[in-house]
Every structure is written in structure tokens, then in C-alpha cells.
Write a protein that holds these residues in place. Structure first.
Motif, PDB file in Angstrom:
ATOM      1  N   GLY A 170       0.950  -1.357   0.125  1.00  0.00           N
ATOM      2  CA  GLY A 170       0.285   0.116  -0.157  1.00  0.00           C
ATOM      3  C   GLY A 170       1.132   1.484   0.051  1.00  0.00           C
ATOM      4  N   GLY A 171       2.134   1.380  -0.182  1.00  0.00           N
ATOM      5  CA  GLY A 171       2.870   2.456   0.465  1.00  0.00           C
ATOM      6  C   GLY A 171       2.433   3.076  -1.728  1.00  0.00           C
ATOM      7  N   GLN A 187      10.832   3.944   9.790  1.00  0.00           N
ATOM      8  CA  GLN A 187      12.496   4.045   9.531  1.00  0.00           C
ATOM      9  C   GLN A 187      12.717   5.387   7.674  1.00  0.00           C
ATOM     10  OE1 GLN A 187      15.711   1.349  10.226  1.00  0.00           O
ATOM     11  NE2 GLN A 187      16.753   2.855  10.920  1.00  0.00           N
ATOM     12  N   ALA A 188      12.970   6.726   8.523  1.00  0.00           N
ATOM     13  CA  ALA A 188      13.293   7.564   7.785  1.00  0.00           C
ATOM     14  C   ALA A 188      14.941   7.287   7.523  1.00  0.00           C
ATOM     15  CB  ALA A 188      13.248   9.199   8.120  1.00  0.00           C
ATOM     16  N   ASP A 238       6.909  12.435   7.287  1.00  0.00           N
ATOM     17  CA  ASP A 238       6.170  11.730   7.185  1.00  0.00           C
ATOM     18  C   ASP A 238       6.644  10.032   5.964  1.00  0.00           C
ATOM     19  OD1 ASP A 238       3.014  12.909   7.715  1.00  0.00           O
ATOM     20  OD2 ASP A 238       3.731  11.654   9.190  1.00  0.00           O
ATOM     21  N   THR A 239       7.543  10.744   5.184  1.00  0.00           N
ATOM     22  CA  THR A 239       8.516   9.856   4.222  1.00  0.00           C
ATOM     23  C   THR A 239       9.313   8.849   4.766  1.00  0.00           C
ATOM     24  OG1 THR A 239       8.340  11.607   2.414  1.00  0.00           O
ATOM     25  CG2 THR A 239       9.784  10.278   2.651  1.00  0.00           C
ATOM     26  N   ALA A 240       8.977   7.669   4.929  1.00  0.00           N
ATOM     27  CA  ALA A 240       9.966   6.426   5.903  1.00  0.00           C
ATOM     28  C   ALA A 240       9.722   5.323   5.156  1.00  0.00           C
ATOM     29  CB  ALA A 240       9.586   6.564   7.055  1.00  0.00           C
ATOM     30  N   VAL A 241      10.030   4.333   5.027  1.00  0.00           N
ATOM     31  CA  VAL A 241       9.609   2.654   4.936  1.00  0.00           C
ATOM     32  C   VAL A 241       9.231   2.787   6.144  1.00  0.00           C
ATOM     33  CG1 VAL A 241      10.034   0.526   4.436  1.00  0.00           C
ATOM     34  CG2 VAL A 241      12.224   2.244   3.477  1.00  0.00           C
ATOM     35  N   TYR A 242       7.631   2.313   5.860  1.00  0.00           N
ATOM     36  CA  TYR A 242       6.838   1.333   6.686  1.00  0.00           C
ATOM     37  C   TYR A 242       6.794   0.400   7.025  1.00  0.00           C
ATOM     38  CZ  TYR A 242       4.862   6.113   7.313  1.00  0.00           C
ATOM     39  OH  TYR A 242       4.552   7.583   7.881  1.00  0.00           O
ATOM     40  N   VAL A 295       6.818   4.932   1.943  1.00  0.00           N
ATOM     41  CA  VAL A 295       5.904   6.291   1.610  1.00  0.00           C
ATOM     42  C   VAL A 295       7.096   7.146   1.750  1.00  0.00           C
ATOM     43  CG1 VAL A 295       3.849   7.404   2.848  1.00  0.00           C
ATOM     44  CG2 VAL A 295       3.855   4.801   2.925  1.00  0.00           C
ATOM     45  N   THR A 296       6.610   7.852   0.660  1.00  0.00           N
ATOM     46  CA  THR A 296       6.900   8.880   0.248  1.00  0.00           C
ATOM     47  C   THR A 296       5.746  10.445  -0.145  1.00  0.00           C
ATOM     48  OG1 THR A 296       8.921   8.165  -1.249  1.00  0.00           O
ATOM     49  CG2 THR A 296       8.350  10.561  -1.595  1.00  0.00           C
ATOM     50  N   VAL A 297       6.206  11.730   1.163  1.00  0.00           N
ATOM     51  CA  VAL A 297       5.472  12.537   0.362  1.00  0.00           C
ATOM     52  C   VAL A 297       6.119  13.908   0.079  1.00  0.00           C
ATOM     53  CG1 VAL A 297       3.138  13.879   1.900  1.00  0.00           C
ATOM     54  CG2 VAL A 297       4.253  11.306   2.910  1.00  0.00           C
TER      55      VAL A 297
END
Length: 117
Positions: free
Chosen positions: A8-9, A39-40, A89-93, A113-115
Motif C-alpha cells: 500500500g505504500g 524508518q526515515a 512522514d516519508t519513510a519505509v513503513y 511511503v513518500t510524501v
């Protein structure tokens, strides 16, 4: 063997929304607590949200009011609904499954997830 797989990312603009999913297999899902971590780049992995087997929920202060964690024990799924996303909020979830401090924990491979505009 327990497995957890995130999905879903993606890339979303600031203010947008995403829903992450985590599929669990290999054991009795309902007895596990489920966490979302992120983790960013250049930062430590941090706990974002937790939902226990008893449906007790906790959030990091930085996401309260914007993110919602939920679980579906019938489908062996946990979700993270994210609204009002920010560049921070950009990070690997990552999804984590665990029973107690004395039992093994299981991590997924992560979803990016990249914002950004």
C-alpha cells in the motif's frame, strides 16, 4: 512460520492519504499484538502505532489524530490509515507481529511511503 507482508505504500502529495495493509500468516493472528514502525533515511526506526490482541491502541504523538490503526482478525490483516500526510512522514513503513517480550517477533520487508509535491 509466521510471515507478515506489507503493501500500500507509494508517492502522495502533502495533505493526501494512504492506507497501508499488513497480511499475517502462519499462526493464530488474534493472539498477536501488531505494530507499525517507520524508518526515515538517517533516522532510527520508530513506533508509529500499536494494536494489541485486546484491541488496545497507542500512537506516536507525531501521528495522533492523523493515523488510524485497525485489525481484522477474520482476515488476518492489520491496516494503517494515514491522512493529512506530511513530508516528515516519508519513510519505509514496517509491520511487526509479537506476542510478548519473551517470544519471537516477526517483521515484514517494509513498504515505502513518500510524501512530496
Amino acid at each position: 512460520q509466521v510471515q507478515v507482508v506489507e503493501s500500500g505504500g507509494g508517492l502522495v502529495q502533502p495533505g493526501g492519504s494512504l492506507r497501508l495493509s499488513c497480511a499475517f500468516s502462519g499462526s493464530i493472528f488474534s493472539i498477536y499484538a501488531m505494530d507499525w514502525y517507520r524508518q526515515a533515511p538517517g533516522k532510527q526506526r520508530e513506533l508509529v502505532a500499536r494494536i494489541t490482541s485486546g484491541f488496545t491502541i497507542t500512537y506516536a504523538e507525531s501521528v495522533k489524530g492523523r493515523f488510524t490503526i485497525s485489525r481484522d482478525n477474520a482476515e488476518n490483516m492489520v491496516y494503517l490509515q494515514m491522512h493529512s500526510l506530511k513530508p516528515d512522514d516519508t519513510a519505509v513503513y514496517y509491520c511487526r507481529a509479537w506476542e510478548s517480550d519473551y517470544d519471537p517477533e516477526y517483521w515484514g520487508q517494509g513498504t515505502q511511503v513518500t510524501v512530496s509535491s
